[in-house]
Design a protein around this motif. Structure first.
Motif, PDB file in Angstrom:
ATOM      1  N   ILE A 103       0.849  -1.191   0.000  1.00 25.91           N
ATOM      2  CA  ILE A 103       0.000   0.000   0.000  1.00 25.91           C
ATOM      3  C   ILE A 103       0.881   1.236   0.000  1.00 25.91           C
ATOM      4  CG2 ILE A 103      -1.824   1.285   1.153  1.00 25.91           C
ATOM      5  CD1 ILE A 103      -2.665  -1.274   2.535  1.00 25.91           C
ATOM      6  N   GLN A 104       0.582   2.135  -0.887  1.00 26.61           N
ATOM      7  CA  GLN A 104       1.301   3.403  -0.935  1.00 26.61           C
ATOM      8  C   GLN A 104       0.303   4.546  -0.788  1.00 26.61           C
ATOM      9  OE1 GLN A 104       3.728   3.684  -4.443  1.00 26.61           O
ATOM     10  NE2 GLN A 104       5.201   2.211  -3.646  1.00 26.61           N
ATOM     11  N   ILE A 105       0.762   5.603  -0.112  1.00 26.96           N
ATOM     12  CA  ILE A 105      -0.067   6.804   0.012  1.00 26.96           C
ATOM     13  C   ILE A 105       0.407   7.791  -1.034  1.00 26.96           C
ATOM     14  CG2 ILE A 105      -0.905   8.614   1.536  1.00 26.96           C
ATOM     15  CD1 ILE A 105      -1.624   5.788   2.461  1.00 26.96           C
ATOM     16  N   ARG A 106      -0.501   8.147  -1.910  1.00 30.38           N
ATOM     17  CA  ARG A 106      -0.114   9.038  -3.004  1.00 30.38           C
ATOM     18  C   ARG A 106      -0.958  10.310  -2.972  1.00 30.38           C
ATOM     19  NH1 ARG A 106       0.263   4.283  -6.746  1.00 30.38           N
ATOM     20  NH2 ARG A 106       2.450   3.691  -6.698  1.00 30.38           N
ATOM     21  N   GLU A 107      -0.346  11.358  -3.467  1.00 30.20           N
ATOM     22  CA  GLU A 107      -1.083  12.608  -3.602  1.00 30.20           C
ATOM     23  C   GLU A 107      -1.830  12.573  -4.920  1.00 30.20           C
ATOM     24  OE1 GLU A 107       0.329  16.240  -2.327  1.00 30.20           O
ATOM     25  OE2 GLU A 107       0.290  15.243  -0.387  1.00 30.20           O
ATOM     26  N   VAL A 108      -3.093  12.874  -4.853  1.00 29.21           N
ATOM     27  CA  VAL A 108      -3.889  12.905  -6.067  1.00 29.21           C
ATOM     28  C   VAL A 108      -4.566  14.258  -6.190  1.00 29.21           C
ATOM     29  CG1 VAL A 108      -4.272  10.425  -6.095  1.00 29.21           C
ATOM     30  CG2 VAL A 108      -5.879  11.901  -4.895  1.00 29.21           C
TER      31      VAL A 108
END
Ligand code: SF4
Ligand code: SF4
Length: 69
Positions: free
Chosen positions: A62-67
């Motif tokens: 799981i990665q936290i990405r800026e969208v």
């Protein structure tokens, strides 16, 4: 018109998810479900980007990405 506001969202690399369910248990907003018993899926509308799921995932998929908003 785009506001330029960025939001953080969790994204799962489904190919390597082992469907252990750890992420489901720690998500404070019930944004994750295990689909067909084989992979986790994040409801992007519910996810608040807290990162708890990513911290708990034993497979580190799981990665936290800026969208964009
Ligand atoms: S914690 Fe990681 S490996 Fe386990 S179900 Fe969630 S995404 Fe898949
Ligand atoms: S980042 Fe937080 S809110 Fe989003 S799916 Fe993971 S635990 Fe749930």
């Amino acid at each position: 018109m785009k506001t330029g506001i960025k939001r953080r969202k969790a994204q799962v690399d489904r190919a390597d998810c082992v469907a252990c369910g750890c992420c489901v248990k720690v998500c404070p907003v019930q944004a994750i479900e295990i689909v067909r018993g084989v992979t986790a899926r994040v409801n992007q509308d519910k996810c608040v980007g807290c990162g708890r799921c990513a911290a708990e995932c034993p497979a580190s998929v799981i990665q936290i990405r800026e969208v964009g908003a």
